[in-house]
Design a protein around this motif. Structure first.
Motif, PDB file in Angstrom:
ATOM      1  N   VAL A 297     -39.999 -42.771  10.260  1.00  0.00           N
ATOM      2  CA  VAL A 297     -41.185 -43.554  10.595  1.00  0.00           C
ATOM      3  C   VAL A 297     -42.417 -42.653  10.541  1.00  0.00           C
ATOM      4  O   VAL A 297     -43.428 -43.003   9.942  1.00  0.00           O
ATOM      5  CB  VAL A 297     -41.027 -44.213  11.983  1.00  0.00           C
ATOM      6  N   THR A 298     -42.333 -41.501  11.162  1.00  0.00           N
ATOM      7  CA  THR A 298     -43.349 -40.452  11.072  1.00  0.00           C
ATOM      8  C   THR A 298     -42.590 -39.129  10.981  1.00  0.00           C
ATOM      9  O   THR A 298     -41.362 -39.111  10.967  1.00  0.00           O
ATOM     10  CB  THR A 298     -44.280 -40.429  12.310  1.00  0.00           C
TER      11      THR A 298
ATOM     12  N   SER B 104     -32.167 -57.254   4.352  1.00  0.00           N
ATOM     13  CA  SER B 104     -33.546 -56.743   4.333  1.00  0.00           C
ATOM     14  C   SER B 104     -34.076 -56.718   5.753  1.00  0.00           C
ATOM     15  O   SER B 104     -33.993 -57.710   6.471  1.00  0.00           O
ATOM     16  CB  SER B 104     -34.434 -57.630   3.464  1.00  0.00           C
ATOM     17  N   THR B 105     -34.585 -55.594   6.123  1.00  0.00           N
ATOM     18  CA  THR B 105     -35.057 -55.381   7.490  1.00  0.00           C
ATOM     19  C   THR B 105     -36.417 -54.719   7.450  1.00  0.00           C
ATOM     20  O   THR B 105     -36.670 -53.854   6.616  1.00  0.00           O
ATOM     21  CB  THR B 105     -34.058 -54.477   8.260  1.00  0.00           C
ATOM     22  N   THR B 106     -37.279 -55.137   8.362  1.00  0.00           N
ATOM     23  CA  THR B 106     -38.580 -54.503   8.509  1.00  0.00           C
ATOM     24  C   THR B 106     -38.566 -53.681   9.784  1.00  0.00           C
ATOM     25  O   THR B 106     -38.293 -54.207  10.868  1.00  0.00           O
ATOM     26  CB  THR B 106     -39.706 -55.551   8.572  1.00  0.00           C
ATOM     27  N   VAL B 107     -38.807 -52.385   9.635  1.00  0.00           N
ATOM     28  CA  VAL B 107     -38.930 -51.482  10.768  1.00  0.00           C
ATOM     29  C   VAL B 107     -40.430 -51.271  10.975  1.00  0.00           C
ATOM     30  O   VAL B 107     -41.125 -50.842  10.046  1.00  0.00           O
ATOM     31  CB  VAL B 107     -38.214 -50.143  10.491  1.00  0.00           C
TER      32      VAL B 107
ATOM     33  N   VAL C  56     -48.335 -46.902  12.506  1.00  0.00           N
ATOM     34  CA  VAL C  56     -48.213 -46.508  11.099  1.00  0.00           C
ATOM     35  C   VAL C  56     -47.842 -47.644  10.163  1.00  0.00           C
ATOM     36  O   VAL C  56     -47.892 -47.480   8.949  1.00  0.00           O
ATOM     37  CB  VAL C  56     -47.209 -45.336  10.907  1.00  0.00           C
ATOM     38  N   GLY C  57     -47.430 -48.790  10.701  1.00  0.00           N
ATOM     39  CA  GLY C  57     -47.156 -49.932   9.841  1.00  0.00           C
ATOM     40  C   GLY C  57     -45.688 -50.266   9.705  1.00  0.00           C
ATOM     41  O   GLY C  57     -44.863 -49.886  10.533  1.00  0.00           O
TER      42      GLY C  57
ATOM     43  N   GLU D 277     -42.966 -47.634  20.432  1.00  0.00           N
ATOM     44  CA  GLU D 277     -42.177 -48.855  20.396  1.00  0.00           C
ATOM     45  C   GLU D 277     -41.958 -49.216  18.940  1.00  0.00           C
ATOM     46  O   GLU D 277     -42.904 -49.484  18.205  1.00  0.00           O
ATOM     47  CB  GLU D 277     -42.856 -50.004  21.130  1.00  0.00           C
ATOM     48  N   ILE D 278     -40.711 -49.219  18.537  1.00  0.00           N
ATOM     49  CA  ILE D 278     -40.319 -49.553  17.175  1.00  0.00           C
ATOM     50  C   ILE D 278     -39.689 -50.942  17.227  1.00  0.00           C
ATOM     51  O   ILE D 278     -38.871 -51.226  18.102  1.00  0.00           O
ATOM     52  CB  ILE D 278     -39.301 -48.534  16.617  1.00  0.00           C
ATOM     53  N   SER D 279     -40.066 -51.811  16.290  1.00  0.00           N
ATOM     54  CA  SER D 279     -39.510 -53.160  16.242  1.00  0.00           C
ATOM     55  C   SER D 279     -38.715 -53.349  14.955  1.00  0.00           C
ATOM     56  O   SER D 279     -39.062 -52.798  13.912  1.00  0.00           O
ATOM     57  CB  SER D 279     -40.628 -54.200  16.297  1.00  0.00           C
ATOM     58  N   PHE D 280     -37.675 -54.173  15.045  1.00  0.00           N
ATOM     59  CA  PHE D 280     -36.810 -54.482  13.914  1.00  0.00           C
ATOM     60  C   PHE D 280     -36.825 -55.986  13.688  1.00  0.00           C
ATOM     61  O   PHE D 280     -36.564 -56.756  14.610  1.00  0.00           O
ATOM     62  CB  PHE D 280     -35.377 -54.021  14.190  1.00  0.00           C
ATOM     63  N   SER D 281     -37.144 -56.405  12.477  1.00  0.00           N
ATOM     64  CA  SER D 281     -37.115 -57.823  12.099  1.00  0.00           C
ATOM     65  C   SER D 281     -36.170 -57.961  10.921  1.00  0.00           C
ATOM     66  O   SER D 281     -36.287 -57.233   9.938  1.00  0.00           O
ATOM     67  CB  SER D 281     -38.501 -58.310  11.695  1.00  0.00           C
TER      68      SER D 281
END
Length: 156
Positions: A46-47, A124-127, A132-133, A81-85
């Motif tokens: 992520v970073t 397909s997952t969005t982290v 940072v996006g 806080e990291i989110s997973f969709s």
């Protein structure tokens, strides 16, 4: 005199062989010195200081509840806080990680209501990190046929 020349020649050949072999490591860098995913899951940087390690989803079948495996590692001095969709909708799964800490998904009991992919495929997952996006990744979907994943499915 001939003996001295042979000794010197043998030493030069040994030195040449050593230099040749040492040169191989220059052209072939050590890949294990770089971060990588050594297991069945994937790694998401992520970073430079925050990463998702060994991310995968375990489920008994398509449309069934899922159990997340992996961890978010926070080496930064700030909480994150990291989110997973996941593809197919459903609620976003947030994971809060204190500065300098990590959250193991198994210990935290992080699950999804439904997995819209069959075991053996990817989803397909969005982290997401608000600073940072978003990162779109393909996360492996597995079932309990490989030990010890069957133990984790019993907890889901």
């Amino acid at each position: 005199m001939a003996r001295f020349t042979r000794t010197r020649l043998a030493a030069l050949i040994a030195l040449g062989g050593t230099l040749t072999l040492a040169g191989c490591s220059v052209a072939s860098p050590i890949t294990t010195a770089h971060p990588y995913a050594p297991s069945d899951g994937i790694r998401v940087a992520v970073t430079d200081e925050v990463s998702v390690e060994n991310l995968m989803i375990l489920t008994e079948g398509e449309g069934q509840p899922g159990h997340l495996l992996g961890a978010v590692v926070n080496r930064s001095p700030e909480d994150v806080e990291i989110s997973f969709s996941f593809e197919g909708g459903g609620a976003s799964v947030p994971v809060r990680v204190d500065a300098g800490d990590h959250v193991n998904f198994t210990d935290a009991g992080i699950t999804t209501q439904s997995v819209d992919a069959a075991p053996g495929s990817t989803i397909s997952t969005t982290v997401s990190d608000p600073t940072v996006g978003d990162f779109k990744v393909e996360v492996p979907v597995l079932d309990g046929t490989i030990p010890p994943y069957d133990e984790f499915l019993d907890q889901a």
